[in-house]
Write a protein that holds these residues in place. Structure first.
Motif, PDB file in Angstrom:
ATOM      1  N   PHE A  33      54.859  30.373  13.412  1.00  0.00           N
ATOM      2  CA  PHE A  33      55.654  31.596  13.427  1.00  0.00           C
ATOM      3  C   PHE A  33      55.686  32.208  14.823  1.00  0.00           C
ATOM      4  O   PHE A  33      56.723  32.659  15.298  1.00  0.00           O
ATOM      5  CB  PHE A  33      55.101  32.607  12.424  1.00  0.00           C
ATOM      6  CG  PHE A  33      55.267  32.191  10.988  1.00  0.00           C
ATOM      7  CD1 PHE A  33      56.520  31.962  10.457  1.00  0.00           C
ATOM      8  CD2 PHE A  33      54.174  32.018  10.160  1.00  0.00           C
ATOM      9  CE1 PHE A  33      56.686  31.579   9.138  1.00  0.00           C
ATOM     10  CE2 PHE A  33      54.309  31.635   8.844  1.00  0.00           C
ATOM     11  CZ  PHE A  33      55.579  31.404   8.330  1.00  0.00           C
ATOM     12  N   LYS A  34      54.537  32.204  15.486  1.00  0.00           N
ATOM     13  CA  LYS A  34      54.460  32.770  16.842  1.00  0.00           C
ATOM     14  C   LYS A  34      55.314  31.965  17.800  1.00  0.00           C
ATOM     15  O   LYS A  34      55.995  32.520  18.677  1.00  0.00           O
ATOM     16  CB  LYS A  34      53.008  32.809  17.307  1.00  0.00           C
ATOM     17  CG  LYS A  34      52.795  33.540  18.623  1.00  0.00           C
ATOM     18  CD  LYS A  34      51.328  33.685  18.947  1.00  0.00           C
ATOM     19  CE  LYS A  34      51.125  34.479  20.227  1.00  0.00           C
ATOM     20  NZ  LYS A  34      49.678  34.623  20.566  1.00  0.00           N
ATOM     21  N   ARG A  36      57.963  30.367  17.132  1.00  0.00           N
ATOM     22  CA  ARG A  36      59.371  30.667  16.847  1.00  0.00           C
ATOM     23  C   ARG A  36      59.749  32.104  17.196  1.00  0.00           C
ATOM     24  O   ARG A  36      60.915  32.488  17.121  1.00  0.00           O
ATOM     25  CB  ARG A  36      59.662  30.453  15.359  1.00  0.00           C
ATOM     26  CG  ARG A  36      59.545  29.019  14.880  1.00  0.00           C
ATOM     27  CD  ARG A  36      59.718  29.009  13.374  1.00  0.00           C
ATOM     28  NE  ARG A  36      59.595  27.676  12.809  1.00  0.00           N
ATOM     29  CZ  ARG A  36      59.435  27.434  11.506  1.00  0.00           C
ATOM     30  NH1 ARG A  36      59.375  28.463  10.653  1.00  0.00           N
ATOM     31  NH2 ARG A  36      59.329  26.199  11.066  1.00  0.00           N
ATOM     32  N   GLU A  38      58.723  34.605  15.419  1.00  0.00           N
ATOM     33  CA  GLU A  38      58.858  35.269  14.125  1.00  0.00           C
ATOM     34  C   GLU A  38      57.555  35.952  13.745  1.00  0.00           C
ATOM     35  O   GLU A  38      56.485  35.573  14.211  1.00  0.00           O
ATOM     36  CB  GLU A  38      59.232  34.251  13.044  1.00  0.00           C
ATOM     37  CG  GLU A  38      60.545  33.535  13.280  1.00  0.00           C
ATOM     38  CD  GLU A  38      60.802  32.473  12.233  1.00  0.00           C
ATOM     39  OE1 GLU A  38      59.915  32.257  11.377  1.00  0.00           O
ATOM     40  OE2 GLU A  38      61.875  31.854  12.262  1.00  0.00           O
ATOM     41  N   SER A  39      57.661  36.929  12.892  1.00  0.00           N
ATOM     42  CA  SER A  39      56.470  37.615  12.404  1.00  0.00           C
ATOM     43  C   SER A  39      56.691  38.029  10.959  1.00  0.00           C
ATOM     44  O   SER A  39      57.714  38.639  10.643  1.00  0.00           O
ATOM     45  CB  SER A  39      56.169  38.854  13.251  1.00  0.00           C
ATOM     46  OG  SER A  39      55.017  39.523  12.768  1.00  0.00           O
ATOM     47  N   ASP A  44      58.098  40.862   2.772  1.00  0.00           N
ATOM     48  CA  ASP A  44      58.508  39.456   2.788  1.00  0.00           C
ATOM     49  C   ASP A  44      57.991  38.734   1.552  1.00  0.00           C
ATOM     50  O   ASP A  44      56.823  38.882   1.172  1.00  0.00           O
ATOM     51  CB  ASP A  44      57.949  38.748   4.033  1.00  0.00           C
ATOM     52  CG  ASP A  44      58.906  38.767   5.203  1.00  0.00           C
ATOM     53  OD1 ASP A  44      60.129  38.703   4.969  1.00  0.00           O
ATOM     54  OD2 ASP A  44      58.425  38.837   6.354  1.00  0.00           O
ATOM     55  N   GLU A  60      55.384  29.885   4.723  1.00  0.00           N
ATOM     56  CA  GLU A  60      56.840  30.000   4.824  1.00  0.00           C
ATOM     57  C   GLU A  60      57.283  31.391   4.425  1.00  0.00           C
ATOM     58  O   GLU A  60      56.768  31.972   3.468  1.00  0.00           O
ATOM     59  CB  GLU A  60      57.511  28.969   3.905  1.00  0.00           C
ATOM     60  CG  GLU A  60      59.021  29.001   3.934  1.00  0.00           C
ATOM     61  CD  GLU A  60      59.656  28.085   2.902  1.00  0.00           C
ATOM     62  OE1 GLU A  60      60.893  27.942   2.921  1.00  0.00           O
ATOM     63  OE2 GLU A  60      58.917  27.531   2.065  1.00  0.00           O
ATOM     64  N   ILE A  61      58.220  31.921   5.198  1.00  0.00           N
ATOM     65  CA  ILE A  61      58.875  33.181   4.838  1.00  0.00           C
ATOM     66  C   ILE A  61      60.175  32.822   4.127  1.00  0.00           C
ATOM     67  O   ILE A  61      61.031  32.132   4.690  1.00  0.00           O
ATOM     68  CB  ILE A  61      59.173  34.031   6.081  1.00  0.00           C
ATOM     69  CG1 ILE A  61      57.883  34.368   6.829  1.00  0.00           C
ATOM     70  CG2 ILE A  61      59.914  35.305   5.689  1.00  0.00           C
ATOM     71  CD1 ILE A  61      58.112  35.067   8.163  1.00  0.00           C
ATOM     72  N   ARG A  64      65.341  36.420   3.667  1.00  0.00           N
ATOM     73  CA  ARG A  64      65.308  37.879   3.546  1.00  0.00           C
ATOM     74  C   ARG A  64      66.680  38.429   3.187  1.00  0.00           C
ATOM     75  O   ARG A  64      67.698  37.909   3.622  1.00  0.00           O
ATOM     76  CB  ARG A  64      64.875  38.507   4.873  1.00  0.00           C
ATOM     77  CG  ARG A  64      63.435  38.247   5.271  1.00  0.00           C
ATOM     78  CD  ARG A  64      63.215  38.649   6.723  1.00  0.00           C
ATOM     79  NE  ARG A  64      61.795  38.623   7.092  1.00  0.00           N
ATOM     80  CZ  ARG A  64      61.353  38.657   8.347  1.00  0.00           C
ATOM     81  NH1 ARG A  64      62.224  38.707   9.353  1.00  0.00           N
ATOM     82  NH2 ARG A  64      60.053  38.629   8.598  1.00  0.00           N
ATOM     83  N   ALA A  67      66.000  43.167   7.021  1.00  0.00           N
ATOM     84  CA  ALA A  67      64.799  43.282   7.851  1.00  0.00           C
ATOM     85  C   ALA A  67      64.965  44.478   8.775  1.00  0.00           C
ATOM     86  O   ALA A  67      65.887  44.516   9.594  1.00  0.00           O
ATOM     87  CB  ALA A  67      64.564  42.008   8.658  1.00  0.00           C
TER      88      ALA A  67
END
Length: 302
Positions: A33-34, A36, A38-39, A44, A60-61, A64, A67
């Motif tokens: 995630f970091k 990419r 993404e956080s 979520d 995995e997220i 959404r 956001a």
């Protein structure tokens, strides 16, 4: 792989409520995630797996629906703007500023006005009640739902509870208006810290330090969010401010310069015509012009 929802994000840990029930699972996020950029966010929906130390890892997220950046919440679909009618007095300029940001985020909105029991008796109180009723009529005519409450007396709390059922809602508003007190009334046994009003400053200290989703007895989740330290318009284009005033949005199709009317100086402006005819509130228009000036004077972020 089990799925759940992140109900709290704090100091690099994500607390997941599993769909199957049971206690919250304290998780770390995968390093990918970091990489990419993404956080994971509170709200979520995620897949996760247990680790040997009894904790878990968010793998995995899931997609959404929405956001938000401020406050950092995913999948919220309802904004609850909490403002007090007294102590501090109802601040319509700040309320309109919140509404612009909520409209830009495309969230449904309910206005909750607190401390109705604190309006004093006598002529001063009668004047305050008249202002509140007039403001309620104005925002209701625009299309906003307004709930007037007293958490201490339990008035209106059931209406708020019913309105929040089935939603992930964001609680936001000016400091010291009673957001935590209202949440404590909505969720029996919840003991969120409440802040005292500074009589000198006329505002309260922020009492919430992170975003946490609270489960409501009637269903739904609500985020008690940190107070907004600032609200600016750097993320909006100048034409978007008018679009975020609901009544302007509906009227703008009748402007002579469709798509390019600022509703300030152009001829044939349907918004200003409606203002002259009393179909647009003067306070809303004044706040719109103020926000447009603020946008023009604010340094852009690139």
């Amino acid at each position: 792989m089990p799925e759940g929802i992140i109900v709290k994000a704090l100091s690099g840990y994500y607390y997941v409520r599993d769909d199957r029930g049971g206690p919250l699972v304290q998780c770390r996020a995968r390093g990918i995630f970091k990489k990419r950029g993404e956080s994971p966010l509170a709200g979520d929906r995620v897949t996760y797996e247990a680790t040997e130390n009894g904790e878990g890892t968010v793998n995995e997220i899931l997609p959404r629906r929405s956001a938000l950046i401020r406050p950092p919440v995913a999948n919220a679909d309802l904004a609850v703007l909490v403002f007090s009618v007294v102590h501090p007095d109802l601040n319509l300029q700040l309320l309109d500023k919140f509404l612009v940001h909520v409209e830009h985020a495309e969230l449904d909105t309910v206005l909750v006005w607190t401390k109705n029991d604190r309006i004093p008796e006598g002529p001063e109180g009668a004047e305050a009640r008249a202002r509140v009723e007039e403001a309620k009529r104005m925002y209701t005519s625009i299309g906003y739902e307004v709930l007037v409450t007293s958490a201490r007396e339990g008035v209106g709390v059931a209406d708020v509870q019913q309105r929040l059922a089935g939603h992930i809602a964001v609680f936001a508003g000016q400091s010291g208006v009673g957001k935590s007190t209202l949440l404590n009334s909505l969720v029996p046994g919840l003991t969120l810290q409440t802040g005292e009003i500074s009589e000198k400053l006329g505002r309260g200290k922020h009492t919430t330090r992170h975003v946490e989703l609270v489960s409501l007895p009637g269903g739904g989740l609500v985020a008690d969010t940190p107070g907004f330290s600032q609200l600016d318009f750097t993320e909006l284009g100048i034409d978007e401010i008018g679009y975020c005033f609901r009544e302007f949005r509906e009227l703008s199709a009748g402007c002579k310069f469709r798509g390019g009317c600022t509703h300030i100086h152009e001829p044939g402006c349907a918004v200003r015509q409606a203002l002259d005819e009393g179909r647009v509130a003067q306070s809303r228009y004044d706040h719109y012009k103020l926000f447009m000036t603020e946008w023009k004077e604010k340094p852009r972020r690139y």
